[in-house]
Design a protein around this motif. Structure first.
Motif, PDB file in Angstrom:
ATOM      1  N   UNK A 293       0.825  -1.206   0.000  1.00 40.35           N
ATOM      2  CA  UNK A 293       0.000   0.000   0.000  1.00 40.35           C
ATOM      3  C   UNK A 293       0.860   1.259   0.000  1.00 40.35           C
ATOM      4  N   UNK A 294       1.957   1.216   0.745  1.00 40.37           N
ATOM      5  CA  UNK A 294       2.882   2.352   0.809  1.00 40.37           C
ATOM      6  C   UNK A 294       3.460   2.660  -0.575  1.00 40.37           C
ATOM      7  N   UNK A 295       3.932   1.630  -1.266  1.00 42.66           N
ATOM      8  CA  UNK A 295       4.514   1.836  -2.595  1.00 42.66           C
ATOM      9  C   UNK A 295       3.465   2.293  -3.610  1.00 42.66           C
ATOM     10  N   UNK A 296       2.245   1.833  -3.447  1.00 43.13           N
ATOM     11  CA  UNK A 296       1.157   2.312  -4.308  1.00 43.13           C
ATOM     12  C   UNK A 296       0.985   3.816  -4.127  1.00 43.13           C
ATOM     13  N   UNK A 297       1.047   4.277  -2.880  1.00 45.70           N
ATOM     14  CA  UNK A 297       0.938   5.721  -2.604  1.00 45.70           C
ATOM     15  C   UNK A 297       2.143   6.475  -3.158  1.00 45.70           C
ATOM     16  N   UNK A 298       3.334   5.926  -2.981  1.00 48.48           N
ATOM     17  CA  UNK A 298       4.542   6.588  -3.478  1.00 48.48           C
ATOM     18  C   UNK A 298       4.506   6.711  -5.007  1.00 48.48           C
ATOM     19  N   UNK A 299       4.072   5.653  -5.686  1.00 46.50           N
ATOM     20  CA  UNK A 299       3.958   5.715  -7.148  1.00 46.50           C
ATOM     21  C   UNK A 299       3.011   6.827  -7.573  1.00 46.50           C
ATOM     22  N   UNK A 300       1.898   6.960  -6.856  1.00 47.28           N
ATOM     23  CA  UNK A 300       0.937   8.017  -7.187  1.00 47.28           C
ATOM     24  C   UNK A 300       1.540   9.395  -6.939  1.00 47.28           C
ATOM     25  N   UNK A 301       2.279   9.544  -5.848  1.00 46.31           N
ATOM     26  CA  UNK A 301       2.924  10.824  -5.544  1.00 46.31           C
ATOM     27  C   UNK A 301       3.971  11.181  -6.603  1.00 46.31           C
ATOM     28  N   UNK A 302       4.664  10.173  -7.123  1.00 47.45           N
ATOM     29  CA  UNK A 302       5.609  10.409  -8.217  1.00 47.45           C
ATOM     30  C   UNK A 302       4.872  10.828  -9.482  1.00 47.45           C
ATOM     31  N   UNK A 303       3.805  10.107  -9.801  1.00 48.00           N
ATOM     32  CA  UNK A 303       3.039  10.424 -11.008  1.00 48.00           C
ATOM     33  C   UNK A 303       2.372  11.795 -10.917  1.00 48.00           C
ATOM     34  N   UNK A 304       2.032  12.219  -9.692  1.00 43.65           N
ATOM     35  CA  UNK A 304       1.399  13.516  -9.497  1.00 43.65           C
ATOM     36  C   UNK A 304       2.413  14.657  -9.410  1.00 43.65           C
ATOM     37  N   UNK A 305       3.706  14.314  -9.404  1.00 46.45           N
ATOM     38  CA  UNK A 305       4.737  15.338  -9.310  1.00 46.45           C
ATOM     39  C   UNK A 305       4.964  15.868  -7.908  1.00 46.45           C
ATOM     40  N   UNK A 306       4.380  15.219  -6.902  1.00 47.15           N
ATOM     41  CA  UNK A 306       4.576  15.626  -5.516  1.00 47.15           C
ATOM     42  C   UNK A 306       5.962  15.200  -5.036  1.00 47.15           C
ATOM     43  N   UNK A 307       6.382  13.987  -5.423  1.00 52.26           N
ATOM     44  CA  UNK A 307       7.725  13.495  -5.151  1.00 52.26           C
ATOM     45  C   UNK A 307       8.519  13.453  -6.445  1.00 52.26           C
ATOM     46  N   UNK A 308       9.834  13.531  -6.315  1.00 54.85           N
ATOM     47  CA  UNK A 308      10.708  13.365  -7.465  1.00 54.85           C
ATOM     48  C   UNK A 308      11.701  12.250  -7.170  1.00 54.85           C
ATOM     49  N   UNK A 309      12.117  11.544  -8.202  1.00 57.95           N
ATOM     50  CA  UNK A 309      13.089  10.472  -8.025  1.00 57.95           C
ATOM     51  C   UNK A 309      14.412  11.041  -7.539  1.00 57.95           C
ATOM     52  N   UNK A 310      15.121  10.249  -6.740  1.00 57.77           N
ATOM     53  CA  UNK A 310      16.421  10.659  -6.220  1.00 57.77           C
ATOM     54  C   UNK A 310      17.572  10.065  -7.019  1.00 57.77           C
ATOM     55  N   UNK A 311      17.287   9.566  -8.215  1.00 59.17           N
ATOM     56  CA  UNK A 311      18.332   9.053  -9.098  1.00 59.17           C
ATOM     57  C   UNK A 311      19.344  10.151  -9.426  1.00 59.17           C
ATOM     58  N   UNK A 312      20.629   9.832  -9.248  1.00 60.60           N
ATOM     59  CA  UNK A 312      21.694  10.751  -9.658  1.00 60.60           C
ATOM     60  C   UNK A 312      22.706  10.099 -10.588  1.00 60.60           C
ATOM     61  N   UNK A 313      22.846   8.760 -10.495  1.00 62.01           N
ATOM     62  CA  UNK A 313      23.824   8.052 -11.317  1.00 62.01           C
ATOM     63  C   UNK A 313      23.174   6.811 -11.900  1.00 62.01           C
ATOM     64  N   UNK A 314      23.219   6.675 -13.229  1.00 59.13           N
ATOM     65  CA  UNK A 314      22.639   5.513 -13.908  1.00 59.13           C
ATOM     66  C   UNK A 314      23.735   4.803 -14.701  1.00 59.13           C
ATOM     67  N   UNK A 315      23.904   3.502 -14.406  1.00 62.72           N
ATOM     68  CA  UNK A 315      24.940   2.693 -15.047  1.00 62.72           C
ATOM     69  C   UNK A 315      24.301   1.515 -15.763  1.00 62.72           C
ATOM     70  N   UNK A 316      25.063   0.825 -16.573  1.00 67.37           N
ATOM     71  CA  UNK A 316      24.597  -0.380 -17.245  1.00 67.37           C
ATOM     72  C   UNK A 316      25.742  -1.034 -17.990  1.00 67.37           C
ATOM     73  N   UNK A 317      25.586  -2.294 -18.375  1.00 70.24           N
ATOM     74  CA  UNK A 317      24.447  -3.188 -18.152  1.00 70.24           C
ATOM     75  C   UNK A 317      24.497  -3.815 -16.756  1.00 70.24           C
ATOM     76  N   UNK A 318      23.514  -4.663 -16.452  1.00 68.89           N
ATOM     77  CA  UNK A 318      23.467  -5.317 -15.149  1.00 68.89           C
ATOM     78  C   UNK A 318      24.359  -6.552 -15.181  1.00 68.89           C
ATOM     79  N   UNK A 319      25.630  -6.352 -14.848  1.00 62.52           N
ATOM     80  CA  UNK A 319      26.582  -7.455 -14.767  1.00 62.52           C
ATOM     81  C   UNK A 319      27.564  -7.166 -13.641  1.00 62.52           C
ATOM     82  N   UNK A 320      28.480  -8.108 -13.388  1.00 62.55           N
ATOM     83  CA  UNK A 320      29.386  -7.985 -12.248  1.00 62.55           C
ATOM     84  C   UNK A 320      30.274  -6.754 -12.354  1.00 62.55           C
ATOM     85  N   UNK A 321      30.771  -6.465 -13.538  1.00 70.86           N
ATOM     86  CA  UNK A 321      31.673  -5.324 -13.704  1.00 70.86           C
ATOM     87  C   UNK A 321      30.969  -4.010 -13.390  1.00 70.86           C
ATOM     88  N   UNK A 322      29.736  -3.862 -13.863  1.00 72.24           N
ATOM     89  CA  UNK A 322      29.001  -2.622 -13.613  1.00 72.24           C
ATOM     90  C   UNK A 322      28.595  -2.516 -12.148  1.00 72.24           C
TER      91      UNK A 322
END
Length: 344
Positions: A293-322
């Motif tokens: 239920x909490x994550x359902x609320x958080x998703x709605x808050x993100x979609x409504x623009x009330x919260x913003x993602x805290x992503x600052x660094x995005x890497x890839x691909x999903x392997x041991x080296x990364x």
């Protein structure tokens, strides 16, 4: 925005094996501390769902658990935060269907999300927000759950709550959500502890009313001469005496890390000390749907623009080296926001 990965076709056959990253344990300098492996693709039963993983984030808990594995030497798949698509469901699962996009934080006593497919109890899973990228969604679950439980479960705050909240470790993943949630869903004044110029800019952008440095006692006393009502801390060792100076009598502290020693300095003011561990419910109360239920609320808050993602660094691909690169960043304890690793 990160391009989304297409959902699987209903009833499509799954591969017999999957890729995963194992952590035998030890420091990152040790050869094989993170290793690409192949495992049987798991089959969901009961309330489990099987999720095809698109992205994960790396949290301090990943670093801690990886280090502790050195004692036993038994390889383990780590990873907690994840976003992906449901590809199969257990016979008791009712919340999601094949093809649903989901995000969640997993649990510490099960195999983790650093894999192609992952089993998770549907009661701790939320439908992924639709307005943000895969990486932005993957950054959120563990820190959002921790911050939400700290504020609204441990401290029992609500929409009418007033007073002053001091956030120690404010530029980290959880601290960033503590600030956002407190400003969006309560009437609290937020004082954030941050010392580097980039950290100060970040917590200000998150919504902090005031920013103080690492030796915060004198600055906080100037801002809140009667003392702060609440303290959130993710950097407790070495800060207990300072907390005791700035908190008001009968104030409350919520901590997500180890104290590093005695908290007796708080006794004179009859301060209440709360521990917050977001894995408590999944481990001890698996039938509890609070985090769903909490994550359902958080998703709605993100979609409504009330919260913003805290992503600052995005890497890839999903392997041991990364993942090694991601662990190196998080292990410094200087990371602002969240580090995410996407599958493709």
């Amino acid at each position: 925005m990160t391009e989304r990965i297409a959902s699987p076709v209903q009833g499509a056959a799954l591969p017999e094996t999957m890729t995963a990253i194992a952590a035998p344990g030890g420091p990152l300098s040790q050869i094989g501390s993170l290793t690409d492996i192949e495992l049987p693709t798991p089959t969901p039963a009961g309330h489990d769902i099987l999720v095809q993983i698109d992205a994960v984030s790396v949290n301090p808990v990943d670093v801690k658990v990886r280090g502790r594995r050195a004692a036993s030497g038994t390889p383990r798949v780590l990873g907690y935060d994840a976003v992906g698509t449901v590809v199969a469901t257990g016979e008791g699962a009712r919340r999601f269907a094949v093809g649903d996009r989901v995000f969640y934080a997993g649990q510490i006593d099960r195999s983790g999300t650093n894999a192609q497919f992952h089993l998770v109890n549907e009661n701790i899973v939320g439908r992924a927000p639709g307005s943000v990228s895969v990486a932005e969604a993957a950054a959120m679950p563990l820190t959002a759950i921790t911050a939400w439980e700290a504020l609204f479960d441990r401290l029992r705050l609500g929409a009418d709550s007033e007073g002053v909240l001091l956030v120690i470790g404010a530029a980290g993943g959880v601290g960033s959500l503590i600030i956002q949630l407190a400003k969006a869903l309560t009437r609290l004044t937020v004082i954030a502890v941050a010392s580097r110029p980039d950290s100060v800019a970040w917590v200000t952008d998150m919504g902090a009313d005031h920013v103080v440095g690492r030796d915060f006692a004198r600055e906080v006393a100037r801002i809140a001469p009667d003392g702060v009502d609440y303290v959130f801390t993710s950097f407790t060792p070495g800060n207990v005496d300072a907390i005791a100076k700035v908190i008001r009598p009968r104030g409350e502290v919520v901590s997500i890390d180890e104290s590093g020693g005695s908290i007796d300095a708080l006794k004179g003011k009859s301060v209440t000390w709360h521990w917050e561990l977001m894995f408590t419910r999944p481990i001890h109360e698996p039938e509890d749907a609070f985090q769903h239920e909490l994550l359902t609320r958080v998703a709605q808050l993100l979609d409504d623009g009330v919260l913003r993602s805290t992503l600052t660094t995005s890497l890839g691909p999903l392997d041991a080296a990364t993942l090694r690169r991601a662990h190196e960043l998080v292990e410094t304890s200087q990371t602002i926001g969240k580090v995410v690793v996407a599958r493709d």
